[in-house]
Scaffold this motif. Structure first.
Motif, mmCIF file in Angstrom:
data_model
loop_
_atom_site.group_PDB
_atom_site.id
_atom_site.type_symbol
_atom_site.label_atom_id
_atom_site.label_comp_id
_atom_site.label_asym_id
_atom_site.label_seq_id
_atom_site.Cartn_x
_atom_site.Cartn_y
_atom_site.Cartn_z
ATOM 1 N N ALA A 103 -1.146 -2.026 8.448
ATOM 2 C CA ALA A 103 0.286 -1.714 8.426
ATOM 3 C C ALA A 103 0.539 -0.437 9.219
ATOM 4 O O ALA A 103 1.516 -0.332 9.967
ATOM 5 N N ARG A 104 -0.361 0.533 9.068
ATOM 6 C CA ARG A 104 -0.199 1.806 9.786
ATOM 7 C C ARG A 104 -0.258 1.553 11.285
ATOM 8 O O ARG A 104 0.582 2.025 12.052
ATOM 9 N N ARG A 135 6.397 -0.985 9.119
ATOM 10 C CA ARG A 135 7.230 -2.060 8.549
ATOM 11 C C ARG A 135 6.590 -3.405 8.868
ATOM 12 O O ARG A 135 6.560 -3.835 10.021
ATOM 13 N N VAL A 136 6.055 -4.051 7.839
ATOM 14 C CA VAL A 136 5.261 -5.261 8.083
ATOM 15 C C VAL A 136 5.605 -6.408 7.133
ATOM 16 O O VAL A 136 6.302 -6.217 6.137
ATOM 17 N N VAL A 137 5.087 -7.585 7.486
ATOM 18 C CA VAL A 137 5.147 -8.748 6.600
ATOM 19 C C VAL A 137 3.714 -9.033 6.169
ATOM 20 O O VAL A 137 2.810 -9.032 6.986
ATOM 21 N N GLU A 145 3.786 -7.323 12.237
ATOM 22 C CA GLU A 145 4.953 -6.460 12.409
ATOM 23 C C GLU A 145 6.182 -7.256 11.935
ATOM 24 O O GLU A 145 6.251 -8.458 12.130
ATOM 25 N N GLN A 146 7.099 -6.568 11.283
ATOM 26 C CA GLN A 146 8.314 -7.249 10.833
ATOM 27 C C GLN A 146 9.174 -7.613 12.024
ATOM 28 O O GLN A 146 9.318 -6.821 12.950
ATOM 29 N N LEU A 147 9.738 -8.801 11.971
ATOM 30 C CA LEU A 147 10.631 -9.221 13.040
ATOM 31 C C LEU A 147 12.061 -8.972 12.586
ATOM 32 O O LEU A 147 12.379 -9.104 11.413
#
Ligand code: GDP
Ligand code: MN
Length: 390
Positions: A35-36, A41-43, A92-94
């Motif tokens: 995540a880092r 901001r991740v899924v 990564e969050q879309l």
């Protein structure tokens, strides 16, 4: 063979279909680290081989590496639809502006592939078809002629694909067909195919199921196979030379020949029960094979009753009876067994079983016809499920 999303996405990327940046993780620490690296901001996407993960709660958003770690701690080891989460794909969050759908599925009845396109997506394809019939199109592709550009264009028009996405979705649909044929898949699907806030089109999810019968041509793919619990049983059965398919009922079926196995399963359904498997010991089964069949069936913890249905032709009923006696003498069965033997050496077979019952006191239910056998098996299974003794 089903590939995991993270595996399928590698093939998508290789063939020019855009995917989000992502990393595979097997521990909460790795999830945090991933995540880092992906910007925080991740899924978190549980890698389990079932659809509808989003609805089931197996796909979760996290807005910081610390939160990602906490959510991962919740997800690892959890069971969704019978599948344990052991790997999480961190992406990564879309910024999702729109969801669409593109996929191909083998249609045996039409002897071809069906290209399915929809300008809306995210939900299951059946739901899209029911709710937005004007935004979905289905096109049969003849594998001999292959996919033609006009077919893809027509499919997109019929699915009301907006002009601004037309060219890119067209390109992706063609690439997806390339993947389908290169890896001899029976299904491949992008749901959702996402349009981001910036107008980019990205495959947010990926499914790729390879035709098992073509796997011998794709040794590299076979290594990606993830044996889930059920598959494990099927693999053991293959090693033992048994024709075994796991089903989700509670009556284990052993029969000789595919036709006989299917007829037995049908009868169980007709009597109101549910078979736990399809197990065909084949023609001329030896007592050893019968014993292995019983052992294999018992590895499935859902099995509450075993129904052995043999029509002796090349297979001899006395040999089958010896196998049953051997299995019963060498291991703790723990579930009732219903047996119907008919045909070659039927009398000898029944005598072996009756002698065994007399000598050991172990109870076997011997049925005269397969209807009677199926009825007894279904009744026993029902009593056991209701908590009573059978
Ligand atoms: P499935 O339910 O097993 O098909 O898993 P998906 O990968 O399709 O994820 C389920 C849903 O989660 C998608 O339909 C999206 O709505 C949502 N989702 C997946 N990735 C992202 C993302 O990066 N950002 C956001 N906001 N939602 C996502
Ligand atoms: Mn999906």
């Amino acid at each position: 063979m089903k590939l995991h999303e993270y595996q399928a996405k590698q093939f998508f990327a290789k063939h020019g279909i855009p995917i989000p940046r992502g990393k595979l993780a097997t521990t909460p620490e790795e999830v945090e680290q991933a995540a880092r690296e992906l910007g925080g901001r991740v899924v978190l996407k549980s890698q389990i081989l079932v659809g509808g993960r989003g609805k089931a709660g197996a796909i979760r958003l996290a807005n910081s590496p610390e939160e990602a770690r906490r959510v991962a701690e919740e997800l690892f080891g959890r069971v969704f639809k019978g599948h344990v989460v052991k790997k999480i794909y961190v992406e990564e969050q879309l910024d999702i502006a729109r969801e669409m759908y593109v996929g191909y599925v083998l249609d045996r009845a039409k002897k071809g592939f069906t290209l399915i396109v929809s300008s809306v997506g995210g939900m299951e394809i059946e739901e899209i078809a029911a709710r937005h019939p004007d935004k979905i199109s289905k096109t049969t592709i003849d594998p001999v002629y292959g996919l033609w550009d006009f077919q893809v264009r027509n499919a997109l028009y019929k699915a009301s694909m907006p002009n601004e996405y037309f060219k890119e979705v067209f390109r992706i649909a063609k690439k997806l067909y390339e993947i389908l044929t290169t890896y001899e898949a029976e299904l491949t699907e992008i749901n959702p195919l996402v349009v981001t806030g910036e107008g980019k089109i990205v495959a947010a999810d990926a499914r790729l199921n390879i035709d098992d019968n073509a796997l011998f041509r794709h040794k590299d793919l076979e290594q990606l196979r993830d044996y889930t619990e059920e598959d494990q049983l099927e693999r053991i059965a293959v090693e033992r030379g048994l024709n075994y398919v796991k089903l989700d009922g509670n009556i284990g079926v052993i029969a000789n020949g595919a036709g006989m196995s299917m007829a037995t399963m049908d009868l169980i359904y007709i009597m109101g029960g549910k078979p736990a498997n399809f197990l065909d010991v084949g023609g001329g089964a030896s007592s050893e094979v019968v014993k292995k069949a019983i052992e294999t069936i018992l590895m499935d913890k859902n099995v509450k009753v075993i129904f052995i249905n043999i029509f002796g032709g090349i297979t001899r009923c006395d040999e089958v009876a010896r196998g049953i006696v051997k299995a019963l003498s060498e291991m703790e069965i723990g579930v009732p067994i219903v047996i119907r033997l008919a045909g070659t050496n039927e009398e000898e077979g029944r005598k072996i079983l009756e002698d065994f019952i007399r000598e050991t006191g172990i109870k076997l239910h011997i049925a005269k016809t397969m209807e009677e056998g199926a009825r007894i098996a279904v009744e026993l299974a029902r009593k056991i499920e209701e908590g009573g003794e059978a």
